[in-house]
Scaffold this active site. Structure first.
Site, PDB file in Angstrom:
ATOM      1  N   LYS A   1      -2.419 -14.319  21.837  1.00 18.10           N
ATOM      2  CA  LYS A   1      -3.308 -15.493  21.669  1.00 18.10           C
ATOM      3  C   LYS A   1      -4.537 -15.095  20.900  1.00 18.10           C
ATOM      4  O   LYS A   1      -4.819 -13.923  20.717  1.00 18.10           O
ATOM      5  CB  LYS A   1      -3.670 -16.053  23.030  1.00 18.10           C
ATOM      6  CG  LYS A   1      -2.478 -16.615  23.767  1.00 18.10           C
ATOM      7  CD  LYS A   1      -2.867 -17.232  25.073  1.00 18.10           C
ATOM      8  CE  LYS A   1      -1.600 -17.753  25.726  1.00 18.10           C
ATOM      9  NZ  LYS A   1      -1.856 -18.589  26.837  1.00 18.10           N
TER      10      LYS A   1
ATOM     11  N   HIS B   1      23.267   0.052  11.089  1.00 18.29           N
ATOM     12  CA  HIS B   1      24.430   0.927  11.172  1.00 18.29           C
ATOM     13  C   HIS B   1      25.358   0.497  12.301  1.00 18.29           C
ATOM     14  O   HIS B   1      24.951  -0.187  13.237  1.00 18.29           O
ATOM     15  CB  HIS B   1      23.989   2.378  11.351  1.00 18.29           C
ATOM     16  CG  HIS B   1      23.187   2.869  10.195  1.00 18.29           C
ATOM     17  ND1 HIS B   1      23.753   3.264   9.015  1.00 18.29           N
ATOM     18  CD2 HIS B   1      21.845   2.992  10.021  1.00 18.29           C
ATOM     19  CE1 HIS B   1      22.810   3.618   8.165  1.00 18.29           C
ATOM     20  NE2 HIS B   1      21.633   3.453   8.760  1.00 18.29           N
TER      21      HIS B   1
ATOM     22  N   GLY C   1      -0.471  -1.534   8.799  1.00 18.63           N
ATOM     23  CA  GLY C   1       0.065  -0.216   8.505  1.00 18.63           C
ATOM     24  C   GLY C   1       1.054   0.272   9.550  1.00 18.63           C
ATOM     25  O   GLY C   1       0.904   0.038  10.745  1.00 18.63           O
TER      26      GLY C   1
ATOM     27  N   ASN D   1       0.828  -1.189   0.000  1.00 16.82           N
ATOM     28  CA  ASN D   1       0.000   0.000   0.000  1.00 16.82           C
ATOM     29  C   ASN D   1       0.869   1.249   0.000  1.00 16.82           C
ATOM     30  O   ASN D   1       2.099   1.179   0.124  1.00 16.82           O
ATOM     31  CB  ASN D   1      -0.951  -0.021   1.201  1.00 16.82           C
ATOM     32  CG  ASN D   1      -2.260   0.675   0.911  1.00 16.82           C
ATOM     33  OD1 ASN D   1      -2.308   1.643   0.160  1.00 16.82           O
ATOM     34  ND2 ASN D   1      -3.338   0.177   1.505  1.00 16.82           N
TER      35      ASN D   1
ATOM     36  N   THR E   1      11.435  -7.260  15.617  1.00 12.71           N
ATOM     37  CA  THR E   1      12.885  -7.351  15.838  1.00 12.71           C
ATOM     38  C   THR E   1      13.395  -8.785  15.801  1.00 12.71           C
ATOM     39  O   THR E   1      14.600  -8.998  15.806  1.00 12.71           O
ATOM     40  CB  THR E   1      13.261  -6.733  17.199  1.00 12.71           C
ATOM     41  OG1 THR E   1      12.583  -7.457  18.238  1.00 12.71           O
ATOM     42  CG2 THR E   1      12.869  -5.256  17.258  1.00 12.71           C
TER      43      THR E   1
ATOM     44  N   ARG F   1       5.325  -8.888  19.937  1.00 14.48           N
ATOM     45  CA  ARG F   1       5.184 -10.134  20.705  1.00 14.48           C
ATOM     46  C   ARG F   1       3.918 -10.842  20.275  1.00 14.48           C
ATOM     47  O   ARG F   1       2.918 -10.199  19.917  1.00 14.48           O
ATOM     48  CB  ARG F   1       5.113  -9.819  22.192  1.00 14.48           C
ATOM     49  CG  ARG F   1       6.417  -9.267  22.737  1.00 14.48           C
ATOM     50  CD  ARG F   1       6.421  -9.303  24.258  1.00 14.48           C
ATOM     51  NE  ARG F   1       7.771  -9.059  24.728  1.00 14.48           N
ATOM     52  CZ  ARG F   1       8.245  -7.882  25.099  1.00 14.48           C
ATOM     53  NH1 ARG F   1       7.481  -6.826  25.028  1.00 14.48           N
ATOM     54  NH2 ARG F   1       9.482  -7.761  25.526  1.00 14.48           N
TER      55      ARG F   1
END
Length: 185
Positions: free
Chosen positions: A183, A115, A142, A85, A165, A180
């Site tokens: 459920k 970096h 988004g 999008n 991450t 994370r």
């Protein structure tokens, strides 16, 4: 380490982005992006011609809404029916593979470049490129951010605004910063 900065980048070694060859490749990408982002939608179709030629692969029916930004383009591989999008950014210093049927919401960002941790290294333009892989039929909400070195499994959902991450297992929903699993899926 011997070799050009482009060779080091492709090998996942530390390289400097302040390099004439890499800058020339980014200029080619910027030209293709300008065309893609400037063409009237009916004329552009799913992908502007320059961007389609630049990408590593664009599967059948793959679509990128404008505006779009990438670093090089040739490291981006889109499966059939992939949809990005408006406002997506892919800093493709390494391979970015997005599986068929996957949807990216507006303003999703994928950053392959990491970096240097020391100020002197950053000032020298040192970075290392880490690939990203997103499986088929995933949904990236988004404004999510996906960092280099991450794999997102088939059918996974990344909630809007999440910062990914680490790897996301197939058919798992992740939210938050850092992302994370939750459920209910």
């Amino acid at each position: 380490m011997a070799g050009s900065e482009r060779t080091k980048m492709a090998a996942g070694e530390w390289y400097t982005c302040l390099d004439d060859e890499l800058e020339a490749l980014r200029v080619i990408a910027r030209d293709a992006l300008f065309e893609h982002n400037s063409l009237p939608p009916r004329q552009r179709g799913n992908l502007g011609p320059g961007l389609k030629a630049l990408l590593g692969n664009a599967g059948e029916g793959a679509r990128i809404e404008a505006p779009f930004h990438c670093a090089y383009g040739f490291n981006i591989f889109l499966g059939d029916g992939v949809f990005l999008n408006a406002g997506c950014t892919i800093l493709d210093t390494a391979s970015v593979r997005i599986g068929k049927g996957t949807l990216l919401g507006p303003n999703v960002q994928i950053y392959c470049a990491e970096h240097h941790r020391e100020a002197a290294g950053r000032q020298a333009g040192l970075e290392i490129a880490k690939p990203v892989e997103i499986g088929a039929n995933a949904w990236i909400g988004g404004s999510a951010v996906i960092l280099g070195g991450v794999s997102i499994g088939e059918g996974a959902i990344v909630g809007a605004g999440a910062v990914v991450t680490r790897d996301v297992a197939a058919n798992t929903t992740v939210v938050g910063n850092p992302a994370r699993a939750i459920k209910g899926r």
